[in-house]
Write a protein that holds these residues in place. Sequence first.
Motif, short mmCIF file in Angstrom:
data_model
loop_
_atom_site.label_atom_id
_atom_site.label_comp_id
_atom_site.label_asym_id
_atom_site.label_seq_id
_atom_site.Cartn_x
_atom_site.Cartn_y
_atom_site.Cartn_z
N TYR A 93 0.84 -1.19 0.00
CA TYR A 93 0.00 0.00 0.00
C TYR A 93 0.88 1.25 0.00
O TYR A 93 2.08 1.19 0.28
CB TYR A 93 -0.92 0.01 1.23
CG TYR A 93 -0.20 0.27 2.54
CD1 TYR A 93 -0.05 1.58 3.04
CD2 TYR A 93 0.34 -0.77 3.30
CE1 TYR A 93 0.60 1.82 4.24
CE2 TYR A 93 0.99 -0.54 4.49
CZ TYR A 93 1.12 0.76 4.96
OH TYR A 93 1.78 1.00 6.14
N VAL A 139 -3.83 3.46 0.64
CA VAL A 139 -4.41 3.00 -0.61
C VAL A 139 -3.60 1.81 -1.13
O VAL A 139 -2.37 1.87 -1.17
CB VAL A 139 -4.44 4.11 -1.68
CG1 VAL A 139 -4.97 3.57 -3.01
CG2 VAL A 139 -5.27 5.29 -1.21
N ASN A 146 -8.34 -0.38 -6.79
CA ASN A 146 -7.67 -0.22 -5.50
C ASN A 146 -8.64 0.28 -4.44
O ASN A 146 -9.58 1.02 -4.74
CB ASN A 146 -6.50 0.75 -5.63
CG ASN A 146 -5.29 0.10 -6.28
OD1 ASN A 146 -4.72 -0.84 -5.76
ND2 ASN A 146 -4.91 0.60 -7.45
N CYS A 147 -8.39 -0.13 -3.21
CA CYS A 147 -9.25 0.31 -2.12
C CYS A 147 -8.52 1.28 -1.21
O CYS A 147 -7.28 1.32 -1.17
CB CYS A 147 -9.76 -0.88 -1.30
SG CYS A 147 -8.52 -1.67 -0.25
N LEU A 148 -9.29 2.06 -0.51
CA LEU A 148 -8.77 3.00 0.49
C LEU A 148 -9.05 2.46 1.88
O LEU A 148 -10.14 1.93 2.12
CB LEU A 148 -9.41 4.37 0.29
CG LEU A 148 -9.02 5.50 1.27
CD1 LEU A 148 -9.01 6.85 0.53
CD2 LEU A 148 -9.98 5.58 2.46
N TYR A 170 -11.54 2.92 -4.06
CA TYR A 170 -10.94 4.26 -4.20
C TYR A 170 -10.67 4.63 -5.66
O TYR A 170 -10.92 5.76 -6.07
CB TYR A 170 -9.63 4.30 -3.41
CG TYR A 170 -8.85 5.59 -3.58
CD1 TYR A 170 -9.32 6.78 -3.04
CD2 TYR A 170 -7.64 5.60 -4.27
CE1 TYR A 170 -8.60 7.96 -3.19
CE2 TYR A 170 -6.92 6.78 -4.42
CZ TYR A 170 -7.40 7.96 -3.88
OH TYR A 170 -6.69 9.12 -4.03
#
Length: 335
Positions: A93, A139, A146-148, A170
């Motif tokens: 990340y 992130v 992609n995720c936050l 995200y």
Amino acid sequence: MKKQITLILFTFLAIIFFQSCKEPATGFWMNDKINSDIKKQIAGLNNKLFKGIMDKDINAVKSLLSPELLKRSGTRLDTLINNTGQIYNAKEYELLDEFYTKHHIGNFIDSLKTNKGDSTDYVITYRAMNEEMCASVMVTKNLPVNCLILAVYGKYGSDWKLNVLQIGEYSIFNKVAPDYYKTAKELYSNGSVLDAANMLVITSQLGSPAGDFFHYHNEDAMRMLFSTVLDDANNKFKFPVTITQLKTMPQIFSVSPQYTGDAANQGIVPLIKYKTNIKLTDTVALKAENKDLQSVIGVVFKGVDQNNKAIFYQAYNLADGKPNNQHYGFIQKLK
């Protein structure tokens, strides 16, 4: 007398010097302005949190939670961790931003704003339960989607514990909500209402990656355009849309944005679902009808055959007046 004055002056200057060296009693710090010792502590916790999430190690994540969050989260935490680890399974990340606040009291609403000077600026809002708080915005990297991860820590004695944990989508293909909003504005100004609507669906999907804790500065503008374009699309297109240009008169009953990771068509493309009067087993006739549909789709939906790399189609028969799950698919390659 002169010695006494000199001594008093030296003492006064020394007091000023040592006071200036002290860490301020209260305030707000961001990224590189945060005390290095605090940054190091939080970095260690972030690494443990990220690993726990991606490994679906619920106990490891729970060990980082404050008693209050642990009490409130219940089984929802298990679901969140399992789903995130399953869907993303990221290896690393990046730290988008981090914030540190120190106040005389706790238990009040804190709003932390970025000042990047572009459309990606956002504000983090939460209830500061402790006098010292630290928020990390992480992130995932190197994924199509992609995720936050928003982690808000409170200081309990000498320990930092999680008061807030939020996870959400995200970015898609390294583009965030404001990027898709910008594309939607351009498409709408060119009269491509359908494509603009699809881009705004994606904008909405990515617009709140940490729920009510995270808001883009231009959120109101994005919401307003979404409402305007949606109203326009509903007025222009009355579904099902019958394609009268074709003798077989198929009926389009749904158009939506479709994410595809396929190397040949990678991106977000329109998925057009339509009802055909041709049996799905008659593939020759189905292909002929779809070829004709492809030739007029840009007339039906202005710009759709010019703005996209490809268009996906799914042909359905009706069962009891409704389309069933059985369908035949086609891809119209455009670029």
